[in-house]
Structure formats: structure tokens, C-alpha cells
Design an enzyme around this catalytic site. Structure first.
Site, PDB file in Angstrom:
ATOM      1  N   LYS A 106      11.042  -0.522  -1.098  1.00 53.60           N
ATOM      2  CA  LYS A 106       9.941  -0.292  -2.038  1.00 53.60           C
ATOM      3  C   LYS A 106       9.007   0.780  -1.495  1.00 53.60           C
ATOM      4  CE  LYS A 106      10.198  -4.844  -4.072  1.00 53.60           C
ATOM      5  NZ  LYS A 106       9.861  -6.262  -3.939  1.00 53.60           N
ATOM      6  N   GLN A 141       5.329 -10.163  -1.800  1.00 54.62           N
ATOM      7  CA  GLN A 141       6.769 -10.415  -1.741  1.00 54.62           C
ATOM      8  C   GLN A 141       7.048 -11.924  -1.693  1.00 54.62           C
ATOM      9  OE1 GLN A 141       9.225  -7.916  -1.830  1.00 54.62           O
ATOM     10  NE2 GLN A 141      10.633  -9.636  -2.010  1.00 54.62           N
ATOM     11  N   ASP A 200       4.030  -6.836 -10.835  1.00 51.02           N
ATOM     12  CA  ASP A 200       5.216  -7.695 -10.930  1.00 51.02           C
ATOM     13  C   ASP A 200       5.225  -8.477 -12.245  1.00 51.02           C
ATOM     14  OD1 ASP A 200       7.243  -7.678  -9.086  1.00 51.02           O
ATOM     15  OD2 ASP A 200       6.266  -9.046  -7.674  1.00 51.02           O
TER      16      ASP A 200
END
Ligand code: NAP
Length: 298
Positions: free
Chosen positions: A55, A99, A122
Site C-alpha cells: 500500500k 490494517q 476503507d
């Protein structure tokens, strides 16, 4: 099956990243700073470390700022929440990603709920889940949004098509179903309690498999010509002793013989997830500073 019927997610993601880089450069010229994505990793899970590294690399390659916060596995929940609050307040940070999975002593829902919904790239915050369900602009989880992009690229309008989503997780199945409803599909959501799954799948013009069971969906379950999106990523033993290989939730060989088009694993949905994360970040950056952007062109 001809190569034309393979949906090449890797190539599509590459094209998307190129478009994002152009938009990110334009943002920097207008805003006087780069769009910024902060990724928070707690602990040392090897798979999560690989994801976070990828990422970060792709964020920088797209001309955006990457902020990485690596915290030890024994970080307290309060300390993690303090980091999230600090990122919420930081004007250089447009998107925040924590995460998952988090260590067992942390409440994931509480952590996600602490992220500012307008930085929740997200799309997991309940505010964004509600926005998606009610058709308001927000952020949509990256993997299902990537699947819809691949479907629209292949099929054009999805209006009126019968879609079956196998799986009802908050990360893939449920947002996928919401997105397909928004595209005017007739949507069925199947799961572990569904009776006669093969019969349900046989009705579908579009099949999205997000189950986590290697090669479960067989070719003879499919309507001939159906478009198949395989979200599954499963590591199974390879023919060579001691080696492993990746397979999807769809039995590619038998499905490819019946489907009109299908995503391979690897190289289908997988590469889309990070590309869409970058897309959501550059969109967040524009919204956060009030710059206009044609989001539908991304
Ligand atoms: P998950 O949270 O474990 O959900 C799996 C879903 O599949 C559940 O709704 C479950 O039903 C359903 N299911 C399980 N066994 C079934 C069966 N025999 N028949 C029908 N439905 C069944 O998984 P997830 O997070 O959604 O992920 C699904 C897959 O996608 C995994 O392989 C994961 O690695 C992959 N994935 C890929 C990406 C990517 O970037 N490409 C991103 C995320 C996930 P119940 O609800 O009834 O238990």
C-alpha cells in the site's frame, strides 16, 4: 475459453492507477500539498506487513504521501485510539486505514468507529455503511467497489441483470450486494445456510464468489455466458512437494468453459483492492479541501 473472456484485473488496476496519478498531480498543483494516506499497523502479522508495504509503495508511486504508523502488538487500545484521533486532526492526512485484523485485546468496531467517516477510505465505518445503503456519497469498501468497476467495464450497464453474491461478510458480500442493487441488478445473497446453492447460482447473469472455500463454485453450477467475479484468495498445496499456490473460490477450469467472462486468481480482483484504496484517498483529498472532481471518471 478465449483470452478475451478473461477479465484482466491486473491491467485494469494499472490503468486506474495511471488515472489516479494524473488526478493526484492535479490535486497537488491546486491544493499546494500531496493527497495523504495514513496506514496503521498493529503487531507483526506477516501477511499484514506485506499488504502495508505494498500500500505504501503504490501510494508513493501514484504521487501521494504515505504515512505509516507501526505499533507493537501489545499497544493498548487507548493508545491506538489516540493515534487515530491524531490522524483525524492532521490536515495532511486525507485517508486513514487501520490494517485488520487487530490483536485480540482490541475491539475492531470501536477502533473503526473512531476514524473520521470522511477519512474512512476503507468504507467500514457505520456512517459509510449507512451512506452506501441509502445512496448518499461516502466511501465504499475497496474490494467490492473494484468488482463493480470490472463488471461495468465488461458489461456496460448492469441494469436488470440477475446477480448472485455468495458470502455476506461486512467487508465483501454485503457491500457488494448494496452496490449491485444501486446498479439496478436483481440481487440474491447466498451464504452457508442457503439451500441448493448450485440451483441459486444457475439463475445468475452475474456471480460474485466471496466465500473463502477453495474452488467451491463449479462450472456446472453456472448459467452459460454468466460473468463470474472470483473474490476468493485461498492458498492450497501445489503439485510440487512443499510448495503452495493461490486459487479462488471458483473452480476456474470448469467455470471458464461455461462462463462468458471470468476473473482469474491471481490477477483478477486482487490487484483492484489497493488501486481502489488509492482512488478513495484521492477522492477524500478533494472532498476534504472542497475541490471539485468528476468521481465517476475514476
Ligand atoms: P468471511 O468473512 O469468512 O465470509 C465468508 C462468507 O461465505 C460468509 O458469509 C459465509 O456464510 C459464506 N460461506 C461459507 N461457507 C459457505 C458455503 N459452503 N456455502 C455458501 N456460503 C458459504 O470472508 P470474506 O472476508 O468475505 O472473504 C471471502 C473471500 O474473499 C476469502 O477467500 C478472502 O481471502 C477473499 N478476499 C479477497 C480480497 C481481495 O482483495 N481480493 C479482499 C477480501 C477478501 P455465513 O455468513 O453463513 O457464515
Amino acid at each position: 475459453m478465449t483470452a478475451a473472456n478473461i477479465i484482466d484485473g491486473k491491467a485494469f488496476a494499472e490503468g486506474l492507477r495511471t488515472r489516479i496519478a494524473t488526478v493526484a498531480a492535479d490535486f497537488e498543483a491546486k491544493a499546494g500539498r500531496k493527497a495523504g494516506l495514513a496506514v496503521v499497523l498493529v503487531g507483526e502479522d506477516p501477511a499484514s506487513q506485506v499488504y502495508v508495504r505494498n500500500k505504501g509503495k503504490q501510494t508513493v508511486a501514484a504521487g501521494m504521501e504515505s504515512f505509516e504508523h507501526k505499533l507493537p502488538a501489545d499497544t493498548s487500545e487507548a493508545d491506538l485510539l489516540a493515534v487515530v484521533e491524531q490522524l483525524n486532526a492532521d490536515p495532511a492526512v486525507d485517508g486513514i486505514l487501520v490494517q485488520l485484523p487487530l490483536p485480540a485485546h482490541m475491539n475492531e468496531q470501536k477502533v473503526i468507529a473512531t476514524i473520521n467517516p470522511d477519512k474512512d477510505v476503507d468504507g467500514f465505518h457505520v456512517v459509510n455503511v449507512g451512506r452506501l445503503a441509502t445512496g448518499l456519497p461516502g466511501f465504499v469498501p475497496c474490494t467490492p467497489l473494484g468488482c463493480v468497476m470490472l463488471l461495468k467495464d465488461r458489461l456496460g450497464s448492469l441494469s436488470g441483470l440477475d446477480a448472485v453474491v455468495i458470502g455476506r461478510s461486512n467487508i465483501v458480500g454485503k457491500p457488494m450486494a448494496q452496490l449491485l442493487i444501486a446498479e439496478s441488478c436483481t440481487v440474491t445473497v447466498a451464504h452457508s445456510r442457503t439451500k441448493d446453492l448450485a440451483e441459486v447460482v444457475r439463475r445468475a447473469d452475474i456471480v460474485v464468489a466471496a466465500v473463502g472455500r477453495p474452488e467451491m463454485v463449479k462450472g456446472d453450477w453456472l448459467k452459460p455466458g454468466a460473468t463470474v467475479i472470483d473474490v476468493g484468495i485461498n492458498r492450497v498445496p501445489a503439485a510440487e512437494e512443499g510448495k503452495t499456490r493461490l486459487v479462488g473460490d471458483v473452480d476456474f477450469a470448469s467455470a471458464a468453459a461455461v462462463a462468458g467472462a471470468i476473473t482469474p486468481v491471481p490477477g483478477g480482483v486482487g490487484p483492484m483492492t489497493i488501486a481502489v484504496l488509492l482512488r478513495n484517498t484521492v477522492v477524500a483529498a478533494h472532498r476534504n479541501v472542497g475541490l471539485s472532481l468528476d468521481e465517476s471518471a475514476l
